[in-house]
Motif scaffolding. Structure first.
Motif, PDB file in Angstrom:
ATOM      1  N   ARG A  81      10.097  11.068 -19.710  1.00 32.86           N
ATOM      2  CA  ARG A  81      10.058  10.734 -18.289  1.00 32.86           C
ATOM      3  C   ARG A  81      11.453  10.353 -17.787  1.00 32.86           C
ATOM      4  NH1 ARG A  81       7.914   6.022 -20.705  1.00 32.86           N
ATOM      5  NH2 ARG A  81       8.705   4.038 -19.882  1.00 32.86           N
ATOM      6  N   GLN A  82      11.638  10.534 -16.478  1.00 32.34           N
ATOM      7  CA  GLN A  82      12.939  10.265 -15.865  1.00 32.34           C
ATOM      8  C   GLN A  82      13.251   8.775 -15.855  1.00 32.34           C
ATOM      9  OE1 GLN A  82      12.171  13.613 -12.470  1.00 32.34           O
ATOM     10  NE2 GLN A  82      13.587  11.990 -11.955  1.00 32.34           N
ATOM     11  N   ALA A  83      14.528   8.443 -16.089  1.00 31.02           N
ATOM     12  CA  ALA A  83      14.950   7.055 -15.973  1.00 31.02           C
ATOM     13  C   ALA A  83      15.040   6.642 -14.511  1.00 31.02           C
ATOM     14  CB  ALA A  83      16.301   6.860 -16.654  1.00 31.02           C
ATOM     15  N   VAL A  84      15.505   7.552 -13.658  1.00 30.89           N
ATOM     16  CA  VAL A  84      15.673   7.264 -12.235  1.00 30.89           C
ATOM     17  C   VAL A  84      15.070   8.412 -11.441  1.00 30.89           C
ATOM     18  CG1 VAL A  84      17.313   6.765 -10.382  1.00 30.89           C
ATOM     19  CG2 VAL A  84      17.843   6.047 -12.730  1.00 30.89           C
ATOM     20  N   SER A  85      14.254   8.090 -10.464  1.00 27.39           N
ATOM     21  CA  SER A  85      13.685   9.129  -9.600  1.00 27.39           C
ATOM     22  C   SER A  85      13.502   8.559  -8.208  1.00 27.39           C
ATOM     23  CB  SER A  85      12.347   9.619 -10.152  1.00 27.39           C
ATOM     24  OG  SER A  85      11.406   8.565 -10.199  1.00 27.39           O
ATOM     25  N   GLU A  86      13.472   9.455  -7.228  1.00 28.71           N
ATOM     26  CA  GLU A  86      13.260   8.984  -5.855  1.00 28.71           C
ATOM     27  C   GLU A  86      12.592  10.059  -5.018  1.00 28.71           C
ATOM     28  OE1 GLU A  86      17.261   9.588  -3.316  1.00 28.71           O
ATOM     29  OE2 GLU A  86      17.378   8.009  -4.830  1.00 28.71           O
TER      30      GLU A  86
ATOM     31  N   GLU B  74      15.615  -1.219   1.385  1.00 26.89           N
ATOM     32  CA  GLU B  74      15.340  -0.869  -0.005  1.00 26.89           C
ATOM     33  C   GLU B  74      14.085  -0.022  -0.070  1.00 26.89           C
ATOM     34  OE1 GLU B  74      14.488  -2.963  -4.308  1.00 26.89           O
ATOM     35  OE2 GLU B  74      15.732  -3.975  -2.827  1.00 26.89           O
ATOM     36  N   SER B  75      14.228   1.159  -0.665  1.00 25.50           N
ATOM     37  CA  SER B  75      13.113   2.101  -0.710  1.00 25.50           C
ATOM     38  C   SER B  75      12.232   1.921  -1.936  1.00 25.50           C
ATOM     39  CB  SER B  75      13.645   3.535  -0.680  1.00 25.50           C
ATOM     40  OG  SER B  75      14.526   3.771  -1.768  1.00 25.50           O
ATOM     41  N   SER B  76      12.663   1.115  -2.926  1.00 28.05           N
ATOM     42  CA  SER B  76      11.874   0.987  -4.146  1.00 28.05           C
ATOM     43  C   SER B  76      10.461   0.512  -3.834  1.00 28.05           C
ATOM     44  CB  SER B  76      12.546   0.035  -5.127  1.00 28.05           C
ATOM     45  OG  SER B  76      12.538  -1.289  -4.640  1.00 28.05           O
TER      46      SER B  76
ATOM     47  N   GLY C  42       0.776  -1.225   0.000  1.00 31.47           N
ATOM     48  CA  GLY C  42       0.000   0.000   0.000  1.00 31.47           C
ATOM     49  C   GLY C  42       0.810   1.278   0.000  1.00 31.47           C
ATOM     50  N   ARG C  43       2.119   1.178   0.059  1.00 31.00           N
ATOM     51  CA  ARG C  43       2.974   2.371   0.078  1.00 31.00           C
ATOM     52  C   ARG C  43       3.479   2.681  -1.328  1.00 31.00           C
ATOM     53  NH1 ARG C  43       7.587   2.793   4.523  1.00 31.00           N
ATOM     54  NH2 ARG C  43       7.516   4.906   3.655  1.00 31.00           N
ATOM     55  N   PRO C  44       3.502   3.944  -1.713  1.00 32.78           N
ATOM     56  CA  PRO C  44       4.083   4.282  -3.016  1.00 32.78           C
ATOM     57  C   PRO C  44       5.593   4.032  -2.992  1.00 32.78           C
ATOM     58  CG  PRO C  44       3.534   6.278  -1.782  1.00 32.78           C
ATOM     59  CD  PRO C  44       2.966   5.124  -1.008  1.00 32.78           C
ATOM     60  N   PRO C  45       6.178   3.693  -4.134  1.00 29.02           N
ATOM     61  CA  PRO C  45       7.624   3.443  -4.174  1.00 29.02           C
ATOM     62  C   PRO C  45       8.419   4.675  -3.770  1.00 29.02           C
ATOM     63  CG  PRO C  45       6.561   2.643  -6.172  1.00 29.02           C
ATOM     64  CD  PRO C  45       5.536   3.439  -5.433  1.00 29.02           C
ATOM     65  N   GLY C  46       9.508   4.427  -3.068  1.00 30.16           N
ATOM     66  CA  GLY C  46      10.405   5.517  -2.705  1.00 30.16           C
ATOM     67  C   GLY C  46      11.434   5.779  -3.792  1.00 30.16           C
ATOM     68  N   GLN C  47      11.659   4.799  -4.654  1.00 28.98           N
ATOM     69  CA  GLN C  47      12.599   4.978  -5.761  1.00 28.98           C
ATOM     70  C   GLN C  47      12.116   4.167  -6.959  1.00 28.98           C
ATOM     71  OE1 GLN C  47      16.677   3.433  -5.489  1.00 28.98           O
ATOM     72  NE2 GLN C  47      17.393   5.342  -6.380  1.00 28.98           N
ATOM     73  N   THR C  48      12.302   4.723  -8.140  1.00 27.39           N
ATOM     74  CA  THR C  48      11.909   4.061  -9.377  1.00 27.39           C
ATOM     75  C   THR C  48      13.054   4.123 -10.373  1.00 27.39           C
ATOM     76  OG1 THR C  48       9.595   4.704  -9.065  1.00 27.39           O
ATOM     77  CG2 THR C  48      10.250   4.048 -11.281  1.00 27.39           C
ATOM     78  N   VAL C  49      13.367   2.990 -10.984  1.00 32.54           N
ATOM     79  CA  VAL C  49      14.309   2.926 -12.101  1.00 32.54           C
ATOM     80  C   VAL C  49      13.532   2.406 -13.303  1.00 32.54           C
ATOM     81  CG1 VAL C  49      16.465   1.954 -12.989  1.00 32.54           C
ATOM     82  CG2 VAL C  49      16.263   2.497 -10.553  1.00 32.54           C
ATOM     83  N   ASP C  50      13.342   3.255 -14.303  1.00 34.35           N
ATOM     84  CA  ASP C  50      12.538   2.889 -15.460  1.00 34.35           C
ATOM     85  C   ASP C  50      13.408   2.279 -16.546  1.00 34.35           C
ATOM     86  OD1 ASP C  50      10.274   2.664 -17.038  1.00 34.35           O
ATOM     87  OD2 ASP C  50       9.599   4.708 -16.570  1.00 34.35           O
ATOM     88  N   TRP C  51      12.783   1.654 -17.522  1.00 35.89           N
ATOM     89  CA  TRP C  51      13.508   1.171 -18.700  1.00 35.89           C
ATOM     90  C   TRP C  51      12.669   1.484 -19.930  1.00 35.89           C
ATOM     91  CZ3 TRP C  51      11.912  -2.867 -22.024  1.00 35.89           C
ATOM     92  CH2 TRP C  51      10.790  -3.582 -21.593  1.00 35.89           C
ATOM     93  N   PHE C  52      13.344   1.561 -21.058  1.00 39.34           N
ATOM     94  CA  PHE C  52      12.708   2.043 -22.266  1.00 39.34           C
ATOM     95  C   PHE C  52      12.960   1.071 -23.408  1.00 39.34           C
ATOM     96  CE2 PHE C  52      13.991   5.546 -19.577  1.00 39.34           C
ATOM     97  CZ  PHE C  52      12.834   6.303 -19.474  1.00 39.34           C
ATOM     98  N   GLY C  53      11.911   0.813 -24.180  1.00 47.35           N
ATOM     99  CA  GLY C  53      12.036   0.012 -25.382  1.00 47.35           C
ATOM    100  C   GLY C  53      12.033   0.902 -26.615  1.00 47.35           C
ATOM    101  N   LEU C  54      11.995   0.301 -27.787  1.00 44.95           N
ATOM    102  CA  LEU C  54      12.048   1.072 -29.026  1.00 44.95           C
ATOM    103  C   LEU C  54      10.882   2.045 -29.152  1.00 44.95           C
ATOM    104  CD1 LEU C  54      13.140  -1.657 -31.608  1.00 44.95           C
ATOM    105  CD2 LEU C  54      14.523   0.206 -30.677  1.00 44.95           C
ATOM    106  N   ILE C  55       9.708   1.644 -28.639  1.00 40.18           N
ATOM    107  CA  ILE C  55       8.529   2.478 -28.840  1.00 40.18           C
ATOM    108  C   ILE C  55       8.520   3.722 -27.959  1.00 40.18           C
ATOM    109  CG2 ILE C  55       6.991   1.410 -27.133  1.00 40.18           C
ATOM    110  CD1 ILE C  55       4.823   1.437 -29.382  1.00 40.18           C
TER     111      ILE C  55
END
Length: 343
Positions: free
Chosen positions: A228-233, A329-331, A209-222
């Protein structure tokens, strides 16, 4: 919590590129002296190693290369050959590719084959998760040695053309907080004099139920051109939660083992930044325990960092000494920790 006699036999680490101080980082990103002072005041770390050449933008080290180096050093320190490895586990938030897995690329470079290999996608608790899985895999008869690895190459997410004065605080923190590295350890079920017995280990998701404290995104061809940010916290949430969670981890480990705080000789706290580590250690308040920290020299290296702490710890511990290591881990808010005893 399992109290089986799994031991840490040896550790090895690896750092990429030359040492980079805050002055060099400030110059590269066009920061003035005030920004350099802000780095030292807010983050506290004075140096780090990066897997990218900040001048050319060339990636000079992959996680595969760093993991191989750390693993070879751990095996050499254990007096073992790659053929002695019965299982491999890698914990990382930043694999080189989605497939093939980085753990298998490291295995290939080491000449390891015909053994189970696992890659755990995880942030700052991935090293402890790797130890946990490696320990569990050694319960299978006939297996004697597990090679566990942790590491990150965060610098590949750098935008070297960025104007730091326009960055949001969560983006600026990610630019300045991290370093790149890898670490490895050999676990064994053999009787090994002067080794560290894993007396306890915890690893538990607590983020329902808690929102992530850190996000690492990844991107495909599309969506590779997405803005948007690749890494945010959410650094405020991390700042508020990690010291409290660290104290909860410590208390649970001590209670499960029947240890008092005065039984702990060494404390390996989470290494988010120098400033945060100081806050966490104050919150933990373990009298008489010697702190084992390295974040000021290599910055936050994620899943590599516990191995650097262990590398410092091992030669210091005398027979009967006890140590507690903590990771948060805050993710998605994971609690992890381990208890060691020199025998």
């Amino acid at each position: 919590m399992d109290g089986s006699e799994t031991r840490i036999l040896s550790v090895g680490t690896a750092l990429p590129g030359p040492l980079l101080d805050n002055a060099a980082l400030a110059r590269r990103f066009g920061m003035d002296e005030i920004w350099e002072q802000w780095i030292e005041a807010f983050i506290g770390a004075s140096t780090r190693h990066l897997a990218v050449d900040l001048e050319s933008g060339e990636v000079v080290s992959s996680l595969t290369e760093l993991g191989e180096t750390a693993a070879r050093r751990a095996l050499e320190n254990a007096g073992l050959e790659p053929g002695d490895v019965d299982v491999m586990v890698l914990g990382t938030a930043m694999p080189d590719q989605l497939m093939p897995t980085t753990v298998n690329m490291i295995a290939d470079r080491l000449g390891i084959n015909e053994v189970p290999t696992y890659q755990l996608q995880s942030g700052c608790t991935g090293a402890v998760q790797a130890m946990d899985l490696g320990r569990q895999m050694l319960l299978t008869p006939g297996r004697r040695h597990a090679l566990v690895i942790g590491g990150e190459v965060c610098a590949k997410h750098y935008d070297l053309s960025v104007d730091v004065k326009k960055l949001a605080p969560d983006e600026l923190v990610n630019l300045l907080l991290f370093g790149d590295a890898a670490g490895a350890a050999v676990l064994t079920t053999d009787e090994a004099p002067q080794s560290l017995v894993i007396r306890g280990l915890m690893n538990r998701l607590t983020g329902l139920g808690r929102p992530p404290g850190q996000t690492v995104d990844w991107f495909g061809l599309i969506d590779r051109d997405s803005a948007r940010q690749a890494v945010s916290e959410d650094y405020k949430a991390i700042e508020e939660s990690v010291p409290v969670m660290s104290a909860e981890i410590l208390r649970e480990l001590l209670d499960d083992l029947g240890w008092a705080e005065t039984d702990v000789d060494y404390l390996l706290p989470p290494q988010l930044s120098v400033k945060m580590t100081d806050r966490i250690v104050e919150e933990l308040s373990v009298p008489g325990a010697e702190e084992v920290s390295c974040v000021s020299e290599i910055s936050n290296t994620g899943n590599a960092l516990p191995f650097f702490q262990l590398e410092q710890l091992i030669p210091q511990m005398a027979e009967g000494d006890r140590a507690i290591g903590i990771a948060v881990e805050s993710s998605k808010w994971i609690k992890a920790g381990y208890a060691l005893e020199k025998v």
